[in-house]
Design a protein around this motif. Structure first.
Motif, short mmCIF file in Angstrom:
data_model
loop_
_atom_site.label_atom_id
_atom_site.label_comp_id
_atom_site.label_asym_id
_atom_site.label_seq_id
_atom_site.Cartn_x
_atom_site.Cartn_y
_atom_site.Cartn_z
N VAL A 113 0.84 -1.20 0.00
CA VAL A 113 0.00 0.00 0.00
C VAL A 113 0.87 1.25 0.00
N GLU A 114 1.94 1.24 0.79
CA GLU A 114 2.85 2.37 0.82
C GLU A 114 3.46 2.63 -0.56
N SER A 115 3.89 1.54 -1.22
CA SER A 115 4.50 1.68 -2.55
C SER A 115 3.50 2.17 -3.58
N ALA A 116 2.27 1.65 -3.51
CA ALA A 116 1.24 2.06 -4.47
C ALA A 116 0.94 3.55 -4.33
N ARG A 117 0.88 4.02 -3.11
CA ARG A 117 0.60 5.44 -2.88
C ARG A 117 1.77 6.31 -3.31
N GLU A 118 2.98 5.81 -3.09
CA GLU A 118 4.15 6.58 -3.50
C GLU A 118 4.22 6.70 -5.02
N LEU A 119 3.90 5.61 -5.73
CA LEU A 119 3.93 5.67 -7.19
C LEU A 119 2.81 6.58 -7.71
N ARG A 120 1.65 6.51 -7.08
CA ARG A 120 0.56 7.42 -7.45
C ARG A 120 1.02 8.88 -7.30
N HIS A 121 1.73 9.14 -6.23
CA HIS A 121 2.24 10.50 -6.00
C HIS A 121 3.26 10.87 -7.08
N GLU A 122 4.10 9.91 -7.48
CA GLU A 122 5.11 10.18 -8.50
C GLU A 122 4.48 10.56 -9.84
N ILE A 123 3.41 9.87 -10.22
CA ILE A 123 2.80 10.13 -11.52
C ILE A 123 1.80 11.28 -11.44
N GLY A 124 1.62 11.85 -10.23
CA GLY A 124 0.77 13.02 -10.09
C GLY A 124 -0.71 12.73 -10.13
N ASP A 125 -1.11 11.52 -9.77
CA ASP A 125 -2.52 11.17 -9.78
C ASP A 125 -2.79 10.28 -8.57
N THR A 126 -3.39 10.84 -7.55
CA THR A 126 -3.57 10.10 -6.31
C THR A 126 -4.97 9.52 -6.13
N LYS A 127 -5.92 9.88 -7.02
CA LYS A 127 -7.29 9.45 -6.80
C LYS A 127 -7.97 8.79 -7.99
N LYS A 128 -7.74 9.28 -9.18
CA LYS A 128 -8.53 8.87 -10.35
C LYS A 128 -8.19 7.45 -10.82
N PRO A 129 -9.09 6.83 -11.57
CA PRO A 129 -8.80 5.51 -12.14
C PRO A 129 -7.58 5.58 -13.06
N ILE A 130 -6.82 4.51 -13.06
CA ILE A 130 -5.65 4.40 -13.93
C ILE A 130 -6.05 3.74 -15.24
N THR A 131 -5.70 4.36 -16.35
CA THR A 131 -6.04 3.79 -17.65
C THR A 131 -5.09 2.64 -17.99
N THR A 132 -5.54 1.76 -18.86
CA THR A 132 -4.69 0.66 -19.31
C THR A 132 -3.48 1.20 -20.06
N LYS A 133 -3.69 2.28 -20.81
CA LYS A 133 -2.58 2.91 -21.53
C LYS A 133 -1.50 3.36 -20.56
N MET A 134 -1.90 3.92 -19.43
CA MET A 134 -0.94 4.36 -18.43
C MET A 134 -0.15 3.18 -17.87
N LEU A 135 -0.79 2.05 -17.67
CA LEU A 135 -0.10 0.86 -17.16
C LEU A 135 1.00 0.42 -18.11
N PHE A 136 0.69 0.40 -19.41
CA PHE A 136 1.70 0.03 -20.40
C PHE A 136 2.84 1.06 -20.42
N GLU A 137 2.49 2.34 -20.30
CA GLU A 137 3.51 3.38 -20.32
C GLU A 137 4.44 3.26 -19.12
N LEU A 138 3.89 2.93 -17.95
CA LEU A 138 4.72 2.77 -16.76
C LEU A 138 5.70 1.62 -16.92
N LEU A 139 5.29 0.59 -17.63
CA LEU A 139 6.19 -0.55 -17.89
C LEU A 139 7.10 -0.30 -19.09
N GLY A 140 6.95 0.86 -19.73
CA GLY A 140 7.81 1.22 -20.85
C GLY A 140 7.57 0.37 -22.09
N ILE A 141 6.35 -0.08 -22.27
CA ILE A 141 6.02 -0.90 -23.44
C ILE A 141 5.45 0.03 -24.52
N PRO A 142 6.12 0.14 -25.67
CA PRO A 142 5.67 1.04 -26.74
C PRO A 142 4.26 0.71 -27.20
#
Length: 449
Positions: A273-302
């Motif tokens: 939970v601590e890590s998830a919140r820290e990553l949310r803070h890093e990407i500048g989105d602490t509340k909204k749903p995460i898009t599938t596109k964002m998940l791929f971008e975080l993993l660096g998949i073109p």
């Protein structure tokens, strides 16, 4: 903490080792007495059970490595070999043992227990059981076994009995634990579900080579799946994963699990939970749903490779294998859209806890690492604070369904988050993680020699 208390008696019968180690035995997990029972004949309640400590100590030694390191298997009905190594009732020798189960999660030994059935016809009817499993650090569990076994060994010496089987096996285990090579060998055997020296030398050579090349963290997660109970030669599917084609990515986030001594004893879900919140803070989105596109971008998949994110066959694991070019080769296994999102999030969580050269590995096992991944994915995709704000105190099935649609997760994820955070009632396991009738545990064959 687990404790085995025995008060020696001089009323035993049978073989000298059994008779002279007869005791009033009490087993405690924390403050819970797992040996509290009703004596059917005397109609009295007692905290102890009268048994011989020798067969229990011998069972502990015979299954030492598997007790400490082998996890609960993924299937709901473990085979007899697994059960003999993990259910205390396998100590047998005609005694009525409590229903207690031990299984490692690589960090702790988890303990489950359940009381006797209401219609139990045994001479002893056990009263207590755990509502869920209790986790005991492996080092603490190991020390409790050593104390118990040492008391049995000392008792035999006091009675001028050599107790050859027990003392010899105890000495061997101590020597193996002191030798790093032997300890790794035995641990790998146990992870694959083998008893000492049961696995073929060729397979063990292969396992040790994998250990040296890909590290312990990889084998901890994959060996239990591709070991003795697999449908192929043990560990060979790992080679197929290495040679398989995958999707390549290079994670774009910087959040990493901070290493400190407090982390080791913290529950995996707390750290997740601590890590998830820290990553949310890093990407500048602490509340909204995460898009599938964002998940791929975080993993660096073109984006050009996203359409190729497909599962081939029905794999038991999803892995991410580091390459020489600092990319990760992902081999997914989930097909449903919601499951894929959760799988992507588990990859992200796993990456946060691993070093650059470690494999990512997601499975259905209950290891500490897999618990971390699941907790991370749930909190990252659906932050509990955002979920509570969205539900506005309405925890009905319809509201849960609406929340699942909004956050793009499964209803099970929503329910688990609410239960784990005490917003709705958590359904207890009520004993063991799989069903066993009492008679099944009290009619084991004699312990292996």
């Amino acid at each position: 903490m687990i404790n085995f208390h025995q008060s020696w008696l001089d009323i035993g019968s049978g073989a000298p080792e059994l008779a002279n180690t007869t005791a009033q035995l009490e087993i405690y997990v924390g403050d819970l007495n797992l040996t509290r029972n009703e004596n059917i004949f005397s109609k009295t309640i007692q905290d102890h059970v009268i048994v011989s400590s020798y067969p229990l100590a011998l069972w502990m030694l015979q299954n030492w490595w598997r007790l400490l390191y082998e996890p609960l298997p993924m299937k709901n009905n473990p085979d007899v070999s697994w059960r003999v190594a993990h259910e205390l009732g396998a100590a047998n020798h005609g005694f009525v043992w409590p229903k207690i189960l031990f299984a490692s999660d690589n960090k702790n030994v988890q303990v489950w227990s359940t009381p006797s059935e209401a219609n139990c016809q045994q001479s002893v009817k056990y009263i207590n059981g755990t509502n869920n499993h209790t986790s005991i650090p492996i080092s603490d569990f190991r020390q409790a076994l050593i104390i118990f076994i040492s008391k049995v060994e000392n008792r035999l010496e006091d009675k001028n009995l050599k107790g050859k089987d027990l003392s010899a096996l105890f000495s061997i285990i101590k020597e193996e634990e002191e030798n790093e090579g032997s300890k790794i060998y035995r641990k790998l055997e146990a992870l694959m579900g083998f008893d000492p020296d049961e696995c073929s030398p060729n397979t063990m050579d292969y396992a040790i080579n994998l250990y040296r090349e890909h590290g312990e963290s990889t084998l901890l997660e994959l060996a239990p799946i591709y070991g003795k109970t697999g449908n192929t030669e043990p560990l060979k599917p790992i080679e197929q994963l290495i040679n398989a084609r995958g999707i390549y990515g290079n994670p774009t986030f910087t959040t990493k699990q901070k290493e400190n001594s407090a982390n080791y004893n913290s529950p995996p879900w707390t750290l997740a939970v601590e890590s998830a919140r820290e990553l949310r803070h890093e990407i500048g989105d602490t509340k909204k749903p995460i898009t599938t596109k964002m998940l791929f971008e975080l993993l660096g998949i073109p984006s050009s490779n996203i359409d190729n994110w497909k599962t081939i066959g029905t794999p038991n694991v999803s892995v991410g294998i580091p390459t020489s070019k600092k990319y990760i080769k992902f081999l997914p296994r989930k097909k449903h859209r919601i499951s894929k999102r959760f799988e992507l999030s588990r990859y992200i969580g796993d990456y946060i806890t691993t070093t650059n050269n470690q494999w990512l590995a997601s499975t259905d096992l209950g290891t500490s690492r897999q618990k971390y991944q699941r907790a991370f994915a749930a909190e990252f995709l659906c932050p509990i604070n955002s979920l509570i704000e969205f539900l506005e105190g309405n925890y009905s099935n319809e509201a849960i369904n609406h929340a699942a649609s909004y956050f793009d997760v499964s209803e099970q994820t929503i329910t688990s988050l609410l239960a784990n955070n005490n917003y709705i009632e958590h359904q207890p396991l009520n004993g063991l993680p799989y069903h066993i009738g009492y008679n099944q545990m009290s009619t084991w064959p004699l312990p292996r020699k």
